[in-house]
Design a protein around this motif. Sequence first.
Motif, PDB file in Angstrom:
ATOM      1  N   ALA A  44       0.835  -1.203   0.000  1.00 50.94           N
ATOM      2  CA  ALA A  44       0.000   0.000   0.000  1.00 50.94           C
ATOM      3  C   ALA A  44       0.867   1.249   0.000  1.00 50.94           C
ATOM      4  CB  ALA A  44      -0.933   0.005   1.211  1.00 50.94           C
ATOM      5  N   ALA A  45       1.863   1.284   0.871  1.00 49.42           N
ATOM      6  CA  ALA A  45       2.755   2.439   0.939  1.00 49.42           C
ATOM      7  C   ALA A  45       3.515   2.630  -0.372  1.00 49.42           C
ATOM      8  CB  ALA A  45       3.737   2.279   2.097  1.00 49.42           C
ATOM      9  N   ASP A  46       3.966   1.524  -0.964  1.00 46.73           N
ATOM     10  CA  ASP A  46       4.698   1.616  -2.222  1.00 46.73           C
ATOM     11  C   ASP A  46       3.791   2.084  -3.355  1.00 46.73           C
ATOM     12  OD1 ASP A  46       6.936   0.789  -0.920  1.00 46.73           O
ATOM     13  OD2 ASP A  46       6.822  -1.299  -1.585  1.00 46.73           O
ATOM     14  N   PHE A  47       2.542   1.646  -3.341  1.00 46.35           N
ATOM     15  CA  PHE A  47       1.612   2.076  -4.384  1.00 46.35           C
ATOM     16  C   PHE A  47       1.291   3.562  -4.255  1.00 46.35           C
ATOM     17  CE2 PHE A  47      -2.810   2.444  -6.069  1.00 46.35           C
ATOM     18  CZ  PHE A  47      -2.496   2.221  -7.398  1.00 46.35           C
ATOM     19  N   VAL A  48       1.107   4.018  -3.022  1.00 44.68           N
ATOM     20  CA  VAL A  48       0.870   5.448  -2.794  1.00 44.68           C
ATOM     21  C   VAL A  48       2.065   6.256  -3.287  1.00 44.68           C
ATOM     22  CG1 VAL A  48       0.698   7.213  -0.987  1.00 44.68           C
ATOM     23  CG2 VAL A  48      -0.720   5.159  -0.866  1.00 44.68           C
ATOM     24  N   ARG A  49       3.265   5.773  -2.992  1.00 47.45           N
ATOM     25  CA  ARG A  49       4.474   6.456  -3.435  1.00 47.45           C
ATOM     26  C   ARG A  49       4.551   6.476  -4.968  1.00 47.45           C
ATOM     27  NH1 ARG A  49       7.630   3.508  -0.985  1.00 47.45           N
ATOM     28  NH2 ARG A  49       7.665   4.690   0.957  1.00 47.45           N
ATOM     29  N   ALA A  50       4.194   5.367  -5.596  1.00 52.24           N
ATOM     30  CA  ALA A  50       4.229   5.297  -7.057  1.00 52.24           C
ATOM     31  C   ALA A  50       3.259   6.292  -7.683  1.00 52.24           C
ATOM     32  CB  ALA A  50       3.906   3.876  -7.520  1.00 52.24           C
ATOM     33  N   CYS A  51       2.101   6.441  -7.083  1.00 50.77           N
ATOM     34  CA  CYS A  51       1.123   7.419  -7.574  1.00 50.77           C
ATOM     35  C   CYS A  51       1.696   8.829  -7.514  1.00 50.77           C
ATOM     36  CB  CYS A  51      -0.162   7.345  -6.746  1.00 50.77           C
ATOM     37  SG  CYS A  51      -1.146   5.852  -6.997  1.00 50.77           S
ATOM     38  N   GLY A  52       2.331   9.147  -6.406  1.00 52.85           N
ATOM     39  CA  GLY A  52       2.899  10.475  -6.247  1.00 52.85           C
ATOM     40  C   GLY A  52       4.048  10.740  -7.184  1.00 52.85           C
ATOM     41  N   GLU A  53       4.844   9.713  -7.439  1.00 56.96           N
ATOM     42  CA  GLU A  53       5.986   9.887  -8.331  1.00 56.96           C
ATOM     43  C   GLU A  53       5.553  10.036  -9.785  1.00 56.96           C
ATOM     44  OE1 GLU A  53       8.369   6.494  -7.541  1.00 56.96           O
ATOM     45  OE2 GLU A  53       9.271   7.331  -5.708  1.00 56.96           O
ATOM     46  N   ALA A  54       4.479   9.354 -10.160  1.00 58.51           N
ATOM     47  CA  ALA A  54       4.044   9.382 -11.553  1.00 58.51           C
ATOM     48  C   ALA A  54       3.204  10.602 -11.898  1.00 58.51           C
ATOM     49  CB  ALA A  54       3.256   8.102 -11.876  1.00 58.51           C
ATOM     50  N   PHE A  55       2.354  11.043 -10.956  1.00 60.69           N
ATOM     51  CA  PHE A  55       1.403  12.114 -11.252  1.00 60.69           C
ATOM     52  C   PHE A  55       1.494  13.237 -10.210  1.00 60.69           C
ATOM     53  CE2 PHE A  55      -0.419   8.174 -12.918  1.00 60.69           C
ATOM     54  CZ  PHE A  55      -0.659   8.533 -14.251  1.00 60.69           C
ATOM     55  N   PRO A  56       1.841  14.435 -10.645  1.00 59.53           N
ATOM     56  CA  PRO A  56       1.915  15.572  -9.712  1.00 59.53           C
ATOM     57  C   PRO A  56       0.612  15.817  -8.961  1.00 59.53           C
ATOM     58  CG  PRO A  56       2.969  16.133 -11.790  1.00 59.53           C
ATOM     59  CD  PRO A  56       2.303  14.806 -11.998  1.00 59.53           C
ATOM     60  N   ALA A  57      -0.524  15.464  -9.563  1.00 56.28           N
ATOM     61  CA  ALA A  57      -1.812  15.678  -8.902  1.00 56.28           C
ATOM     62  C   ALA A  57      -1.932  14.855  -7.616  1.00 56.28           C
ATOM     63  CB  ALA A  57      -2.956  15.322  -9.852  1.00 56.28           C
ATOM     64  N   PHE A  58      -1.179  13.756  -7.541  1.00 58.24           N
ATOM     65  CA  PHE A  58      -1.166  12.924  -6.346  1.00 58.24           C
ATOM     66  C   PHE A  58      -0.077  13.355  -5.361  1.00 58.24           C
ATOM     67  CE2 PHE A  58      -3.284   9.286  -8.741  1.00 58.24           C
ATOM     68  CZ  PHE A  58      -4.418   9.305  -7.953  1.00 58.24           C
ATOM     69  N   ARG A  59       0.788  14.278  -5.787  1.00 59.20           N
ATOM     70  CA  ARG A  59       1.984  14.631  -5.007  1.00 59.20           C
ATOM     71  C   ARG A  59       1.627  15.694  -3.972  1.00 59.20           C
ATOM     72  NH1 ARG A  59       6.157  15.815  -9.206  1.00 59.20           N
ATOM     73  NH2 ARG A  59       5.444  13.759  -9.914  1.00 59.20           N
ATOM     74  N   ASP A  60       0.898  15.259  -2.991  1.00 60.96           N
ATOM     75  CA  ASP A  60       0.368  16.150  -1.952  1.00 60.96           C
ATOM     76  C   ASP A  60       1.401  16.328  -0.849  1.00 60.96           C
ATOM     77  OD1 ASP A  60      -1.188  17.544  -0.166  1.00 60.96           O
ATOM     78  OD2 ASP A  60      -2.381  15.811   0.442  1.00 60.96           O
ATOM     79  N   ARG A  61       2.266  17.327  -1.011  1.00 64.08           N
ATOM     80  CA  ARG A  61       3.324  17.526  -0.029  1.00 64.08           C
ATOM     81  C   ARG A  61       3.705  19.002   0.047  1.00 64.08           C
ATOM     82  NH1 ARG A  61       8.546  14.884  -3.228  1.00 64.08           N
ATOM     83  NH2 ARG A  61       8.802  16.558  -4.768  1.00 64.08           N
ATOM     84  N   TYR A  62       4.417  19.325   1.110  1.00 63.38           N
ATOM     85  CA  TYR A  62       4.867  20.703   1.334  1.00 63.38           C
ATOM     86  C   TYR A  62       6.389  20.709   1.436  1.00 63.38           C
ATOM     87  CZ  TYR A  62       0.008  21.628   2.664  1.00 63.38           C
ATOM     88  OH  TYR A  62      -1.355  21.740   2.677  1.00 63.38           O
TER      89      TYR A  62
END
Length: 245
Positions: A44-62
């Motif tokens: 789950a953690a790796d999939f969430v990370r993959a989403c963030g790495e592939a799509f900026p829309a998922f890259r919810d960070r500060y």
Amino acid sequence: LASKIVAVCNECGRIMRSRGWDGFADFVMEALREIRRKKSQTPAADFVRACGEAFPAFRDRYEVLPASTASDVEESKDTKDEQKDQQDQAWYVSFYKKAQLFAGDVHRRFGPEDPLFHFEDIHSSTVCADNVLPAVLRHFGILETSDELLKCLDARKPLGGKDAAKECALRAGAVTACEMILQWLRENAKAQFVADTMEVEDAKADKKSTENNAMDEEAKVSVGSKVALHGLSRAEFNGIEAIVV
């Protein structure tokens, strides 16, 4: 809002085209197969990370700079090299709310049917902190803020831009508070869940036969003793239950 949605869709479309994916499902399958190939213990953690790495829309960070560095960046006219050095000191606070929600949806919908989509570590996901959760926790007196931030909130001042760190702090505080609530529940509230279950069963038993009343009351006393050992009153438990829900 509509224009932002269109922009995100177009951005995702360009990324999928550049990566050779015919659709979003191709990304999902490729990411999950790679995760399973590596025999990951945290899919789950790796999939969430993959989403963030592939799509900026998922890259919810500060991006967060140390306090002294942040003020220096605003006030000085450093060279590019000096600014780069300061940037290297920055660190990220990641929430990945949408990516976690997506991972949860995939797990619930397809996990029971196919082990590829079953995330053994889905329970380790954090709460999905947005603007609502900090407001609820603040309302119940769980989340306290500094005087400066309190003035911004009471004045209904939008947080963002230079105040992004305040927004980040609120969301991080909400995640931390909910983790503490869950930890408290794990340690103290198990007996109360049992008690509630027993009371429901007692009510059913009353309808079926009066002969079981004595046994039901005995079960209540037994469970009640366990609750007393934990020092947990029903009022305390119901208050936390309301917050969690």
